[in-house]
Design an enzyme around this catalytic site. Sequence first.
Site, short mmCIF file in Angstrom:
data_model
loop_
_atom_site.label_atom_id
_atom_site.label_comp_id
_atom_site.label_asym_id
_atom_site.label_seq_id
_atom_site.Cartn_x
_atom_site.Cartn_y
_atom_site.Cartn_z
N ASP A 59 0.98 -1.23 0.00
CA ASP A 59 0.09 -0.04 -0.10
C ASP A 59 0.77 1.23 -0.10
O ASP A 59 1.82 1.57 0.86
CB ASP A 59 -0.97 0.00 1.38
CG ASP A 59 -1.95 -1.11 1.20
OD1 ASP A 59 -2.77 -1.05 0.27
OD2 ASP A 59 -2.09 -1.91 2.05
N ASP A 181 -6.85 -5.21 -4.45
CA ASP A 181 -7.24 -4.80 -3.14
C ASP A 181 -8.55 -3.83 -3.18
O ASP A 181 -9.11 -3.81 -2.02
CB ASP A 181 -6.15 -4.33 -2.21
CG ASP A 181 -6.49 -4.22 -0.83
OD1 ASP A 181 -7.31 -4.87 -0.28
OD2 ASP A 181 -5.76 -3.14 -0.18
N HIS A 431 -5.80 3.24 -3.29
CA HIS A 431 -6.95 3.02 -2.86
C HIS A 431 -7.23 3.15 -1.17
O HIS A 431 -8.16 2.74 -0.61
CB HIS A 431 -7.21 1.72 -3.03
CG HIS A 431 -6.30 0.55 -2.61
ND1 HIS A 431 -5.13 0.27 -3.73
CD2 HIS A 431 -6.28 -0.39 -1.61
CE1 HIS A 431 -4.63 -0.69 -2.83
NE2 HIS A 431 -5.17 -0.93 -1.70
#
Length: 993
Positions: A59, A181, A431
């Site tokens: 991430d 994801d 995201h």
Amino acid sequence: MAAGKQQLPVALLFILGGVWSFPLVQDTKPAAKLCGYESCHITKPNMLNVHLVPHTHDDVGWLKTVDQYYYGDRNDIQHAGVQYILDSVVDQLLKNPDRRFIYVETAFFYRWWKQQSSSMQQTVKRLVNEGRLEFVNGGWCMSDEATTHYSAVIDQMTLGLRFLNDTFGACGRPRVAWHIDPFGHAREHASMFAQMGYDGFFFGRLDYQDRDHRMIEKEQELLWRASDSLTPPMADLFTGILPNGYNPPEGFCWDQLCHDPPIRDDPDLEDYNVDDVVNRFLVIANSQAMVYKTNHIIMTMGSDFQYENANLWYKNLDKLIHYVNAQQANGSKVNVLYSTPSCYLQELHRANLTWSLKRDDFFPYADDAHDFWTGYFTSRPALKRYERISNSNLQTCNQLEVLAGPVSRQGPFGVGDSDTMKEAMAVAQHHDAVSGTEKQHVANDYARRLANGWQHCQLLISNSFAALSGSFLKRNYCDNLNISVCLPTEILNKFLVIVYNPLARPVTWPVRLPVNGTAYAVSDVKGKPVDCQVVPVSKATQEVRRNRGFAINELVFQVQAPPLGYTTYSVSLIQDGPPPASTQRRTPTGIQNKFLRVTFDPDTGLLSSLSNLETKQSIKLTQNFYWYNASDGNNTESNQPSGAYIFRPNSSTPFIISKTAKTETIQTSVVQEVRQWFAPWVSQVVRLYADSKALELEWTVGPLPIDDNLGKEVITRLDTSIKTDRFFYTDSNGREVLQRKKDFRPTWNLKQSEPIAGNYYPINSRAFIKDDVDQLTVVTDRSQGGGSIQNGSLEIMLHRRLLYDDVRGVGEPLNETSDIFPEGLIVRGRLLLSLEHPAAAADLHRPMAEQEVLQPLLAFVDGDLSPNIRHEFSGLQAALPPAVHLLTLTQWDKDSVLLRLEHQFQSRESKLNSQPVTVNLQKLFSTLVVLGVSELNLSANQWKDKMTRFDWTPQKEEKPLLKTFQDPSEWEVTLRPMEIRTFLLKVQNVQLK
């Protein structure tokens, strides 16, 4: 950034029929080196082939900031260090040529690459050239799909893919999109990926009911027809749903973060477990094969921030492959191999099957009956607005860098750049960024990055204005005009307002400036007086700005700005002028201009009707504010609370904040306002400008009170007389519109368990309800969630404040405060309402939404108009047609620019504008001579005529509605509905006369 400054080998330009052709990459790899599909391991046709895909999901910010994740800092929050992952993976790939690894997030890889020695870089290039290290997706980040605008997604993909292209050439180009994801999947993303040249798309999350249905029907792999307007297969994308989200099968995780036992293969030891491992793996593989169509299945061997010690994974995977395949001698029909998503995709393509066809999207996403991931459509509404404003500022920055030339980057105001802002905006698309699903300190970091990028752009913009105008006076920028804060206008008696319009068509725009005088004179660039009015700053504005400004009034006037250019207005204080417009403490019967009339209920102070005076339409329209009581997880149906991701109200009936509104009215020749107060923490201004076809609702919500220990999710609801029959419509990432129906999914029989949250959808720029006669369109100023819960009704969630974490990993409740608002965040925004006949509505709401995304930029200069200064400028020779949007204009290298032109209407959407449009590139710009042009794919990493993709066969073969076309000349390009065309232009800046 360094990647943005790398140049194409323009010395190799050559002429083809008068059109310049640019080599996109210099192919220096020897022919013997293999990558991509050619590097795939051989499979066995008579067996079940299990493709093991070693991967890490990194991430770009979530529980830790981008920097903390890269360096491995703050492991007390989460153990993760991306630099160590890449170090370890490269080391392990070198030890066994059979091993494979995929990497996704270019933002992290770019950092790591810069820190490597030249010898290590050459080693990595060899791994890439041999297909052992493969990039998938390849954008700067793995973007969110619900809350992102398509223009920002294209930008971040271009940024990441360009670095890979510049660094590794053709072997660095990803063949598949990989969104394992994100929390639901947008049709427009699939359309963009197809136009970027991807052969396929894999993701991990979809609604649990949808997955159950697809497993039964063996439709977890499908063909997504992602546009109603583009001719198939232009927006067709093969899509695969991964079997375990993006995790390994249960019991087969061998990372240092995992707890599964390793493969113990010494038969002399008591804990020898090879037989058990092999048997369990065969059961899982055969079970998985039962719900997929071919004799190939994929297993993701990795997860969040895994492979920091890659030796753990690879040592066990080597053994797994060896021992499972050894069973083939005993009759086993399972063949295991190291693979990548593209190698798996190639085998699916070779199967030459037909695939089910999907036309809608994958929203909303639920992972259980009461767990709908629809809260993040609105979470962190202030950050969502800041990201949208930053996108507008970046496009202005990019355009002026091109139009003004090299002096924009190094001019009288210092060294400016657009690269810092490009990277910050690219990171913000992640995201867990604009989605609002990160920890608070990470959200603060995203905002800090955007602010830093804007500081760099301000220098570039000031340099550009100086070069284009000939004026070297200091420009000031005011980022808090929405709350009436702007020091230059508050203290100066005479100043200039420079209005830059980033759209390729002229715009009319209302300007509101905080002032302390009572009367002003405003004139345009030709000295012509402009109607202006002074109105008092509202109490709501004074409360939200706190001590950040001291203006008592606002100067209001409308400006007209040329396409892709600026104009200048002069403002002067009138001493002893008339008093400002006064407020009347009564509810008006209505306000109107030449286009619209709005009426109010005299007893409640609420809206009661909206009329279009041109078309003689009128609808009943009431609007109010409500709040849903957020679930705390303590009820009989489920223990799921509302949180950053999940929207779960305790009841289907929201609480009304007030049945009446206290009102104050201001009526002037420029603007009419009805200021409404519903509660100490909810207010609104209903505003109608003189020349506007849209009604503005400027809402201010917060701080949401929580002293009653109840989390609150605040909505505004529009109730109308329109007969909707359960249908409403939302945009997909700001582009094509999708039809929604309450309690319905097009591809499976829905069992609705959450009547509110299960009917919420992302609204990125607009939504509407309609019947055969009327269409009410709402344009938003940021991404929000909404739905049509009752017929004739449209509700939009504005703000959320929650007291419990929703157990999806973020580990803290969505309870935003700040130094300025320690008692809770106050958020301000606006909605634009229009009423039209359905057949003509798109002609208004599409450009209106476009203008809301790319707003004029205001700069302020002390002084007055001077005859020696160029106070007005347009970068275009003429405005583009209404159907054409200039999506991208950005510097590519010293002599070339990247241009994207977009047809912004869908087919059959508008009688007037849903037609092909032709634009001449040589007659486009006023300061640029176009010397050469070559066309690229959407992400600008392949030549359009060289781009090839896999062909797939849908189960229902349909003939294209539109024929292909040829451009009438080398310089004229034709755009059909919803088409984006990308060009690399060789240009020469010309001096303005």
